[in-house]
Design an enzyme around this catalytic site. Structure first.
Site, mmCIF file in Angstrom:
data_model
loop_
_atom_site.group_PDB
_atom_site.id
_atom_site.type_symbol
_atom_site.label_atom_id
_atom_site.label_comp_id
_atom_site.label_asym_id
_atom_site.label_seq_id
_atom_site.Cartn_x
_atom_site.Cartn_y
_atom_site.Cartn_z
ATOM 1 N N ASP A 86 -3.349 0.819 -1.722
ATOM 2 C CA ASP A 86 -4.175 0.303 -2.795
ATOM 3 C C ASP A 86 -5.656 0.550 -2.823
ATOM 4 O OD1 ASP A 86 -4.588 -0.359 -5.742
ATOM 5 O OD2 ASP A 86 -3.771 -2.355 -5.455
ATOM 6 N N HIS A 140 2.613 -2.559 -4.530
ATOM 7 C CA HIS A 140 2.035 -3.627 -4.104
ATOM 8 C C HIS A 140 2.764 -4.991 -4.438
ATOM 9 C CE1 HIS A 140 0.521 -3.416 -8.070
ATOM 10 N NE2 HIS A 140 -0.575 -2.680 -7.915
ATOM 11 N N ASN A 149 -5.765 -7.073 -7.442
ATOM 12 C CA ASN A 149 -4.906 -7.162 -8.605
ATOM 13 C C ASN A 149 -3.391 -6.398 -7.864
ATOM 14 O OD1 ASN A 149 -2.595 -6.596 -10.299
ATOM 15 N ND2 ASN A 149 -4.021 -6.120 -12.246
ATOM 16 N N HIS A 167 3.832 -1.187 -11.530
ATOM 17 C CA HIS A 167 2.867 -2.558 -11.287
ATOM 18 C C HIS A 167 3.513 -3.717 -12.372
ATOM 19 C CE1 HIS A 167 -1.374 -3.998 -11.244
ATOM 20 N NE2 HIS A 167 -0.706 -4.777 -12.043
HETATM 21 ZN ZN ZN Z 1 -1.523 -1.984 -9.090
#
Ligand code: ZN
EC number: 3.5.2.3
Lengths: 326, 428
Positions: free
Chosen positions: B303, B230, B276, B177
């Site tokens: 996500d 992501h 996010n 992330h």
């Molecule tokens: Zn994340």
């Protein structure tokens, strides 16, 4: 006018001038021994403050009371109300109590927008400052002050040059002022170190300068923004001394202004930081006047949102207002 | 075990064929197939794809069962056409031990709707300080291959390096992330003109890009496998393109919402758009679509981030980040990639099944539609239109940004090892 006042962008030029003209009429109330009109009798205005601001709260309270509204002060700070769901729950409570207007101050940008748009509440919502977003009644009182000093208290601010200096990034006052002053035809210049300017400021209806000396000789008004000292830790500028030298308004810089130019500050001031004490106390300073004008402008806003579209003082005789009409 | 004969399905969007499913496997493909014992499914006009695989799902169990459980999440996944999902580790307790990942894996087995593959935390408690027992999770019944502190960036370069090195022992992958913590302190939305106007603290693209740049270099240095979660910016795409041109073992995913929505929506201050990484600009959306089309971005991952209403029905600043994704993912991909001509259905199968299954090292999923392969399949009606009605979602939460929107495509049926988990668009 819309039902709510959330952003200075909600106001057309005509809306803004209507508010300023109404405020001009209502200002005369303050000169009377009994400073009260029956206009909003039976209406309930709630001051919902999630963040301390005694100055703004008192100003709204005085405005509502002079129009005979019932005022409820609800300070949510420090109470058990501190979690996120509080805004919704509080709104539902106020709705149940029949609030006609909610004046909200909140540390989170967008909270008044959320309150107005969520369907939690039927009354009007007035933004009394949200996070680093907006403070539209402050912009209105600033514009009111400028119009009185620079344009004879009438019309708009077409062609006036206004310089706003300081922490634009974190300033809701600056955002609202840029929008409103542009609507009123003024030419706005923002002055700040690059670290204290928001990303995208080049798309705002204003010009930007990193240098304070350049715009001063052409400015009709200079508005100094408060620098929050706690921001020092975040390295927005090297030292207070350097900030003060580059962006503070001292006597030397004040001397660069045209004869008629005024010096403004939304308060509270850091004397010696963004503004020298001699400048703050000079005859050019409108700082005290701005506070007085704040009450008139907020009366106008509450009246226009709650009372309707007819002029505040030429209502039928039952209101008892004709005796003070001009 | 059941026998199904799917009639006239366009396999991967190609010519109509019949597909026979028997004993959990694909038993025959061709024209005019018959089987007396089979339940016949008329699939005329529908598209048959391998069951979708999600690399990035938040199922909230253990800890936040009021938002989602493994069972409700698996139902949502099945309705979205998924036969396998990876459940992220940021649960309470964190999935950082063999015991916790086995618990999540077993709950998935019990649901019977979808294979749930737990993602193991990279560091103990997602704190970024000490490596979790990655090997124990890899060796557990859950056979963890994907490790991530998702929700938090592994920002310490040494810990990230060690994690990348350590997972080589069991062919694992570190899913990062990417979010430089100092550049995003208090960040509320994409940093740009909109954040400037709204007075919301910005989340600069460079906070994502600088971590991806560092991580691809670390990955090359230690010769390991990196997966970037992501991806949300055009700049990130450029870095990935460069890393891939070097032949480094780097993969990436994009969410459906980053393929469709932009930060302009935040003007509503409606926390349903708080996510996010944040919604970015239209230029970023364009770059992400192109990157998914040309393979620079390998996979679509949802996500899926369920939140109960009290965490979303509030002011922006305190609202939880995340949106639902499982039940709308395929429709959003159809709208943004297929109906725009950027990707055909075979491409969708690659980006939503084959590639994510390979990245997660799943054996039975993301396989070709061929005789002898496991019958993990989804039937899609691309001509259908549906209005998203939050109350009708199978997820326990309602935080979808698509409420009231009319979306193309509908999952008609999902088969997990030959048994329908969804039939006629409803849970079987
Ligand atoms: Zn994340």
């Amino acid at each position: 006018m819309k039902r709510h006042l959330i952003s200075a962008a909600d106001l057309t030029r005509d809306d803004a001038i209507l508010i300023l003209d109404t405020a001009e009429e209502l200002a005369h109330i303050a000169e009377r021994p009994i400073k009260k009109l029956p206009t909003l009798r039976g209406r309930t205005v709630v001051n919902l403050f999630f963040e301390d601001s005694t100055r703004t709260r008192i100003s709204f309270e005085a405005a509502a009371k002079r129009l005979s509204a019932d005022v409820i002060n609800f300070s949510a700070k420090g109470s058990s109300v501190s979690k996120g769901e509080s805004l919704k729950d509080t709104a539902l409570t106020l709705q149940a109590m029949g609030a006609d207007a909610v004046v909200i101050r909140h540390h989170a940008s967008g909270a008044p927008h959320r309150l107005a748009g969520s369907g939690w509440l039927r009354g009007s919502v007035v933004n009394a400052g949200d996070g680093t977003h907006e403070h539209p009644t402050q912009a209105l009182l600033d514009a009111f002050t400028m119009r009185r000093r620079l344009a004879g208290g009438r019309g708009d601010l077409e062609g006036r040059r206004i310089t706003l200096v300081g922490d634009v990034l974190h300033s809701r006052v600056a955002r609202s002022n840029v929008l409103l002053l542009a609507t009123l035809g003024a030419e706005v210049t923002l002055v700040a170190p690059p670290t204290l300017l928001p990303i995208g400021v080049e798309t705002w209806p204003c010009t930007v300068s990193y240098d304070l000396d350049a715009p001063l000789p052409k400015s009709d008004a200079v508005m100094m923004l408060r620098v929050q000292r706690e921001r020092m830790n975040a390295a927005f500028f090297p030292t207070e001394r350097e900030y003060s030298r580059r962006y503070g308004l001292d006597l030397r810089r004040m001397a660069m202004l045209p004869e008629h130019a005024i010096v403004m500050h939304p308060g509270p001031m850091n004397r010696g930081m963004e503004i020298a004490a001699e400048v703050a106390d000079s005859t050019r300073s409108t700082i005290v006047e701005q506070v007085t004008n704040g009450v008139s402008v907020r009366m106008a806003v509450l009246y226009l949102l709650l009372g309707g579209n007819e002029p505040a003082l030429s209502a039928p005789s039952t209101t008892g207002t004709e005796e003070i009409a001009k | 075990m059941s026998t199904y004969l799917i009639k006239d399905a366009k396999v991967l969007g190609g010519d109509a064929q019949d597909v026979l499913i028997r004993d959990g496997l694909i038993a025959g493909i061709g024209a005019g197939l018959t089987a007396e014992d089979a339940t016949v499914v008329d699939a005329a006009g529908q598209i048959l794809l391998p069951g979708l695989v999600d690399l990035h799902t938040h199922l909230r169990e253990p800890g936040r069962e009021d938002a989602e459980t493994v069972a409700t999440g698996a139902n949502a996944a099945a309705l979205g056409g998924f036969t396998a999902v990876h459940a992220m580790a940021n649960t309470d307790p964190v999935a950082d031990t063999a015991g916790t990942v086995e618990q999540v894996w077993r709950l998935g087995q019990e649901s019977g709707r979808c294979d749930v593959h737990p993602v193991g935390a990279v560091t103990v408690g997602l704190e970024g300080k000490r490596l979790a027992e990655l090997g124990a999770m890899a060796d557990s019944a859950a056979r963890v291959r994907v490790f991530s502190d998702d929700g938090k960036c592994v920002d310490d370069a040494v810990i990230m390096r060690r994690a990348l090195e350590y997972v080589k022992a069991f062919d694992g992958v570190v899913a990062q992330h990417a979010q430089e913590p100092r550049l995003t302190e208090g960040a509320q939305m994409n940093e740009g003109t909109v954040s400037g106007e709204l007075g919301l603290r910005g989340w600069p693209a460079v906070a994502e890009e600088s971590i991806i740049a560092r991580d691809v270099l670390l990955t090359a240095h230690v010769g390991s496998r990196l997966h970037v979660c992501h991806v949300s910016t055009a700049g990130s795409v450029e870095i990935l393109r460069w890393a891939k041109s070097k032949g480094w073992n780097v993969t990436a995913e994009v969410t459906p919402h980053h393929l469709l929505l932009t930060d302009e929506l935040v003007r509503s201050y409606d926390p349903v758009y708080k996510v996010n990484p944040p919604l970015r600009t239209a230029a970023d959306v364009t770059a992400l679509r192109e990157a998914l089309a040309d393979g620079t971005i390998d996979a679509v991952a949802t996500d899926h981030a369920p939140h109960p209403s009290e965490d979303k029905d509030c002011e922006w600043a305190v609202a939880a980040m995340g949106m639902l994704g499982l039940e709308t993912a395929l429709s959003i991909v159809q709208e943004t990639m297929v109906d725009t001509g950027l990707l055909d259905w075979a491409g969708v199968a690659d980006r939503m099944s084959t590639r994510p299954a390979d990245i997660g090292r799943l054996d039975g999923h993301g396989r070709p539609i061929a005789v002898g392969e496991p019958a993990n399949l989804v039937l899609v009606d691309p001509g259908a239109r549906r209005t998203v009605e939050p109350s009708e979602l199978a997820s326990r939460s309602r935080n979808t940004p698509y409420a009231g929107l009319v979306l193309p495509g509908r999952v008609v049926a999902t088969f997990l090892r030959g048994e329908p988990t969804v039939i006629d668009g409803k849970l079987a």
